[in-house]
Design an enzyme around this catalytic site. Structure first.
Site, PDB file in Angstrom:
ATOM      1  N   VAL A  16       0.835  -1.210   0.000  1.00  0.00           N
ATOM      2  CA  VAL A  16       0.000   0.000   0.000  1.00  0.00           C
ATOM      3  C   VAL A  16       0.875   1.268   0.000  1.00  0.00           C
ATOM      4  O   VAL A  16       0.582   2.240  -0.700  1.00  0.00           O
ATOM      5  CB  VAL A  16      -0.979  -0.008   1.190  1.00  0.00           C
ATOM      6  CG1 VAL A  16      -1.851   1.243   1.188  1.00  0.00           C
ATOM      7  CG2 VAL A  16      -1.863  -1.252   1.143  1.00  0.00           C
ATOM      8  N   GLU A 131     -10.192   5.657   6.321  1.00  0.00           N
ATOM      9  CA  GLU A 131     -11.013   5.174   5.195  1.00  0.00           C
ATOM     10  C   GLU A 131     -10.437   3.875   4.616  1.00  0.00           C
ATOM     11  O   GLU A 131     -11.171   2.966   4.237  1.00  0.00           O
ATOM     12  CB  GLU A 131     -11.070   6.268   4.105  1.00  0.00           C
ATOM     13  CG  GLU A 131     -11.918   5.921   2.902  1.00  0.00           C
ATOM     14  CD  GLU A 131     -13.395   5.791   3.241  1.00  0.00           C
ATOM     15  OE1 GLU A 131     -14.047   6.793   3.528  1.00  0.00           O
ATOM     16  OE2 GLU A 131     -13.900   4.646   3.221  1.00  0.00           O
ATOM     17  N   GLY A 136     -10.888  -1.192   1.191  1.00  0.00           N
ATOM     18  CA  GLY A 136      -9.951  -0.585   0.245  1.00  0.00           C
ATOM     19  C   GLY A 136     -10.450   0.709  -0.369  1.00  0.00           C
ATOM     20  O   GLY A 136     -10.680   1.694   0.331  1.00  0.00           O
ATOM     21  N   GLY A 189      -1.737 -10.180  -4.292  1.00  0.00           N
ATOM     22  CA  GLY A 189      -1.519  -9.083  -3.333  1.00  0.00           C
ATOM     23  C   GLY A 189      -2.768  -8.650  -2.578  1.00  0.00           C
ATOM     24  O   GLY A 189      -2.784  -7.591  -1.970  1.00  0.00           O
ATOM     25  N   GLU A 192      -3.685 -10.569   3.475  1.00  0.00           N
ATOM     26  CA  GLU A 192      -2.857  -9.988   4.532  1.00  0.00           C
ATOM     27  C   GLU A 192      -1.511 -10.710   4.543  1.00  0.00           C
ATOM     28  O   GLU A 192      -1.386 -11.821   4.003  1.00  0.00           O
ATOM     29  CB  GLU A 192      -3.522 -10.202   5.904  1.00  0.00           C
ATOM     30  CG  GLU A 192      -4.854  -9.507   6.054  1.00  0.00           C
ATOM     31  CD  GLU A 192      -4.725  -8.000   5.910  1.00  0.00           C
ATOM     32  OE1 GLU A 192      -4.048  -7.378   6.724  1.00  0.00           O
ATOM     33  OE2 GLU A 192      -5.298  -7.451   4.961  1.00  0.00           O
ATOM     34  N   LYS A 207     -13.087  -5.132  10.329  1.00  0.00           N
ATOM     35  CA  LYS A 207     -13.778  -4.094   9.539  1.00  0.00           C
ATOM     36  C   LYS A 207     -15.195  -3.876  10.073  1.00  0.00           C
ATOM     37  O   LYS A 207     -15.673  -2.740  10.131  1.00  0.00           O
ATOM     38  CB  LYS A 207     -13.794  -4.492   8.061  1.00  0.00           C
ATOM     39  CG  LYS A 207     -12.383  -4.473   7.465  1.00  0.00           C
ATOM     40  CD  LYS A 207     -12.291  -5.178   6.128  1.00  0.00           C
ATOM     41  CE  LYS A 207     -10.851  -5.193   5.614  1.00  0.00           C
ATOM     42  NZ  LYS A 207     -10.614  -6.122   4.512  1.00  0.00           N
TER      43      LYS A 207
HETATM   44  N1  HSE Z   1      -6.600  -8.668   3.077  1.00  0.00           N
HETATM   45  C1  HSE Z   1      -7.688  -7.787   2.841  1.00  0.00           C
HETATM   46  C2  HSE Z   1      -8.647  -8.440   1.878  1.00  0.00           C
HETATM   47  C3  HSE Z   1      -7.260  -6.497   2.190  1.00  0.00           C
HETATM   48  O1  HSE Z   1      -8.351  -9.493   1.330  1.00  0.00           O
HETATM   49  O2  HSE Z   1      -9.701  -7.878   1.671  1.00  0.00           O
HETATM   50  C4  HSE Z   1      -7.076  -5.386   3.109  1.00  0.00           C
HETATM   51  O3  HSE Z   1      -8.120  -5.170   3.972  1.00  0.00           O
END
Ligand code: HSE
Length: 437
Positions: A16, A131, A136, A189, A192, A207
């Site tokens: 990121v 945010e 994402g 990518g 995590e 989240k």
């Molecule tokens: N590893 C998370 C996902 C991305 O696969 O959605 C970042 O929050």
């Protein structure tokens, strides 16, 4: 209009962090044109100074000394992209104490130790923007925090983990095995650093804690979220669900019930016609039902370098414009003590269920199963049995009408004690979002 120069530091030069540097280089003019801000990347801090990255920084920007950021008074915004809950917490607190506003994608830290971070920000009259921590590139934090503030939110359903959605989509659409699809998600990518957090549902629960805090104006106690991931999902159930018109998704759910706020993450079958069922691959989708607005939904890329960096840079701009501080100050759940939320215990939730039993193929089997369900007042809505290739065992798939989770748990216990049931019964929630209007 005069432009304003804003110096920024990025801590953590991974996927990121590289995306943030790319956007700041590539879209500098666009951003200045639209906002009057000149965003200048002054420091990128990382322990690893040699690994190749997909972006080239100007000479002298990359170093491994956080102190240089803390003592640079011209840096007003610092982005924490280190991840994890220990070192990152120390870094964020140091940055806030040094007078920097913090922007972060770190959902684990905010979900598990958010109160401490937000209190520190208040102590130093700074703000924390996040945010990028949820979904994402989809601006769902800002939608809940500002656009939907007027509403009482009854339910929120989110496909908030791109890795899990990619895996489940590949299993559903291409019949791939779980392990194969997971490796592909890692290579792309989305996952995590430790993909366990993706597949065991923790990332979705993190989240949900953040979105729930904003949606309900309450601190959410992270351990109160009942969390089940996708590690044990079998292709065979995905296929049966598909045959019956349902798609499997890992859903993060917040639901106001008579027994309190239900917060849960679990694999779920959703009718293939529902908009959420259409979100496939690494895409995220969130459906929110407000009493004034009705159904709203948010869809887009929830993981990966550029979508997540898009949200980080949006937050940098929001801080630089002065919006972030005002909104942070006027959001009591961020750093002030709030009444604890009444949590609905998992046994009290009401859901439809998918069951797959492995039973002997002989007379009276259906009658026994129906009897166990009937005793718990659980009504069958559909069932399916294909002719078996094996002589002695056959899968029977049952879908139920709405039932209390506690009653279903007891029925499962009773069913699995029957001599005719040969393996532990698989039970998966079927989720039916409310109708709008
Ligand atoms: N590893 C998370 C996902 C991305 O696969 O959605 C970042 O929050």
């Amino acid at each position: 209009m005069e432009t304003k120069k804003v110096k920024i530091a990025v801590i953590g030069f991974g996927v990121v962090g590289s995306g943030v540097a790319k956007i700041l280089q590539k879209n500098a003019e666009e951003i200045t044109h639209k906002t009057g801000l000149q965003l200048k990347l002054a420091h990128v801090v990382d322990m690893d100074l040699v690994r190749p990255r997909p972006v080239t920084l100007p000479e002298g920007i990359l170093h491994n000394d956080l102190e240089k950021v803390l003592s640079d008074d011209e840096v007003s915004i610092a982005v924490e992209l280190v991840g994890g809950t220990e070192i990152a917490a120390e870094i964020q607190k140091k940055l806030l104490a040094a007078g920097k506003d913090v922007v972060t994608a770190n959902k684990a830290l905010l979900a598990e130790r958010g109160e401490e971070i937000f209190e520190t920000a208040r102590q130093y009259n700074r703000c924390v923007s996040f945010e990028a921590s949820c979904c994402g590139g989809i601006p769902v934090v800002s939608a809940i925090r500002t656009g939907l503030t007027a509403n009482r939110i009854s339910t929120m359903y989110g496909i908030v983990n791109g890795t899990c959605n990619y895996i489940l989509s590949e299993m559903t659409e291409s019949g791939k095995e779980y392990e194969v699809a997971l490796k592909e998600a890692q290579a792309a990518g989305f996952a995590e650093a430790d993909p366990t957090l993706d597949v065991n549902g923790s990332d979705s629960a993190h989240k949900l804690a953040i979105l729930g805090l904003l949606a309900y104006g309450q601190k959410i106690n992270y351990p109160d979220i009942s969390t089940n991931g996708i590690e044990n999902i079998q292709l065979t159930d995905i296929h049966y669900g598909k045959e019956m018109g349902y798609a499997m998704k890992l859903l993060a759910i917040a639901e106001q019930t008579d027994a309190g706020l239900s917060l849960r993450v679990h694999p779920s079958f959703i009718n293939g016609h529902e908009p959420l069922a259409q979100a496939s691959g690494p895409f995220n989708a969130v459906s929110i039902f407000g009493d004034a607005v009705g159904h709203t939904s948010y869809y887009g890329r929830g993981a990966g370098m550029m979508p997540t960096a898009s949200a980080v840079v949006a937050d940098i701009i929001d801080v630089a414009r002065g919006n972030a501080q005002r909104v942070f100050d006027a959001t009591p759940a961020l750093g002030y003590i709030t009444e604890p939320t009444v949590i609905c215990q998992p046994e009290e939730i009401v859901s439809r269920f998918y069951l797959r039993l492995t039973v002997v193929d002989q007379p009276g089997v259906f009658a026994q199963i129906a009897n166990v369900l009937g005793e718990r007042k659980i009504s069958i809505s559909a069932c399916l049995q294909h002719e078996s290739k094996s002589d002695d065992r056959v899968p029977v798939v049952i879908m139920t009408h709405l039932a209390r989770q506690g009653d279903m748990n007891k029925a499962l216990e009773d069913m699995d004690k029957l001599d005719i049931v040969k393996e532990e019964t698989i039970c998966i929630h079927i989720v039916t979002p409310p109708k709008d209007g």
